[in-house]
Design an enzyme around this catalytic site. Sequence first.
Site, PDB file in Angstrom:
ATOM      1  N   GLY A  12       0.839  -1.203   0.000  1.00 53.64           N
ATOM      2  CA  GLY A  12       0.000   0.000   0.000  1.00 53.64           C
ATOM      3  C   GLY A  12       0.865   1.241   0.000  1.00 53.64           C
ATOM      4  O   GLY A  12       0.530   2.267   0.595  1.00 53.64           O
ATOM      5  N   GLN A  16      -2.219   6.841   1.596  1.00 59.03           N
ATOM      6  CA  GLN A  16      -2.019   7.936   2.557  1.00 59.03           C
ATOM      7  C   GLN A  16      -1.031   7.572   3.671  1.00 59.03           C
ATOM      8  O   GLN A  16      -0.142   8.350   3.989  1.00 59.03           O
ATOM      9  CB  GLN A  16      -3.370   8.299   3.194  1.00 59.03           C
ATOM     10  N   GLY A  18       1.170   5.072   3.608  1.00 61.41           N
ATOM     11  CA  GLY A  18       2.460   4.837   2.954  1.00 61.41           C
ATOM     12  C   GLY A  18       3.218   6.128   2.716  1.00 61.41           C
ATOM     13  O   GLY A  18       4.425   6.225   2.963  1.00 61.41           O
ATOM     14  N   VAL A 132      -0.597  -3.346   9.522  1.00 58.26           N
ATOM     15  CA  VAL A 132      -1.247  -2.067   9.815  1.00 58.26           C
ATOM     16  C   VAL A 132      -2.654  -2.046   9.224  1.00 58.26           C
ATOM     17  O   VAL A 132      -3.578  -1.491   9.805  1.00 58.26           O
ATOM     18  CB  VAL A 132      -0.406  -0.899   9.246  1.00 58.26           C
ATOM     19  N   ASN A 134      -6.342  -2.719   8.224  1.00 59.66           N
ATOM     20  CA  ASN A 134      -7.439  -3.246   9.045  1.00 59.66           C
ATOM     21  C   ASN A 134      -8.297  -4.271   8.311  1.00 59.66           C
ATOM     22  O   ASN A 134      -8.364  -4.237   7.099  1.00 59.66           O
ATOM     23  CB  ASN A 134      -8.310  -2.072   9.515  1.00 59.66           C
ATOM     24  N   HIS A 190      -7.577  -4.119  17.668  1.00 58.46           N
ATOM     25  CA  HIS A 190      -7.489  -2.723  17.220  1.00 58.46           C
ATOM     26  C   HIS A 190      -8.856  -2.345  16.666  1.00 58.46           C
ATOM     27  O   HIS A 190      -9.123  -2.434  15.476  1.00 58.46           O
ATOM     28  CB  HIS A 190      -6.394  -2.558  16.162  1.00 58.46           C
TER      29      HIS A 190
END
EC number: 1.1.1.37
Length: 328
Positions: A12, A16, A18, A132, A134, A190
């Site tokens: 990714g 944003q 990244g 990271v 989701n 999370h």
Amino acid sequence: MNKKPVRVAVTGAAGQIGYALLFRIASGEMLGKDQPVILQLLEVPAEGPQKALNGVMMELDDCAFPLLAGMTAHSDPMAAFKDADYALLVGSRPRGPGMERAELLAVNGAIFIAQGKALNAVASRQVKVLVVGNPANTNAFIAMQSAPDLPRKNFTAMLRLDHNRAVSQIAAKTGQAVADIEKLTVWGNHSPTMYADYRFATAGGQSVAAMINDQAWNANVFLPTVGKRGAAIIEARGLSSAASAANAAIDHMRDWALGSNGRWVTMGIASDGQYGIPKDIVFGFPVTCANGEYQLVQGLALDAFSQQRIQATLAELQAEQDGVRHLL
């Protein structure tokens, strides 16, 4: 002595998060100011994202980072993860309008099965993986289960954003500096069910729980604020929290690689059955990091309120992981 460059794969990479992440990795903030890095950047094989990735790489070139020893662009995880020492799995499919959670789990399941298999096949055997994207805990579980030849301990999920959010709220409430808040942890998923726990926390050596001494604030203000912070930022900014997520990823990887100096940090790790969490569930726990390894903080007492909160976040995680088991 000049260190040999390490390979850092980021998925990714043109998104944003990244964009907020890559420049900090290349400047040495993640692995140290003496550690050269080679960036291996993965984006989906569509023209738009690949073109955007090329633009990000042009900007990385234009920074002339002394530690950036090379970078490559990829659309195939088998190429992007080749010999990777670190892998930050940022890319995932966000939930679209009218999309059922089961559908979201299935779409991301396919992505993380493919990435887990690729890591299993071509990454360094010591690769440190941070998920990271989701739902991070469940995506980490999927990748880990898809990589049977890599140690389970190599796979982690990012709870550090929740952790940092909790630290910030506690600092504001107590009037203490964020750097002085220690021994806070976030249990579980999370998601808004996470349980940020300051019962053992100290600020400048003093008990945070004694300073605050307000269970109603804990249950009705603190926990909802931390749990729903992502939604509050989307509401305010019109976009999801990308810079703070990238910052948390840097913190997580830096502590794992370079050590947390005895401080507790929160990582989503595969349970070994401690604290009543079933084996292999990827769950937020308090850990300390040293010598490139994390160590669970053992033996913490859980009161009735904590037990209830941990059981609630565990139930959510079990439902998610049951929802993807048929894919594995």
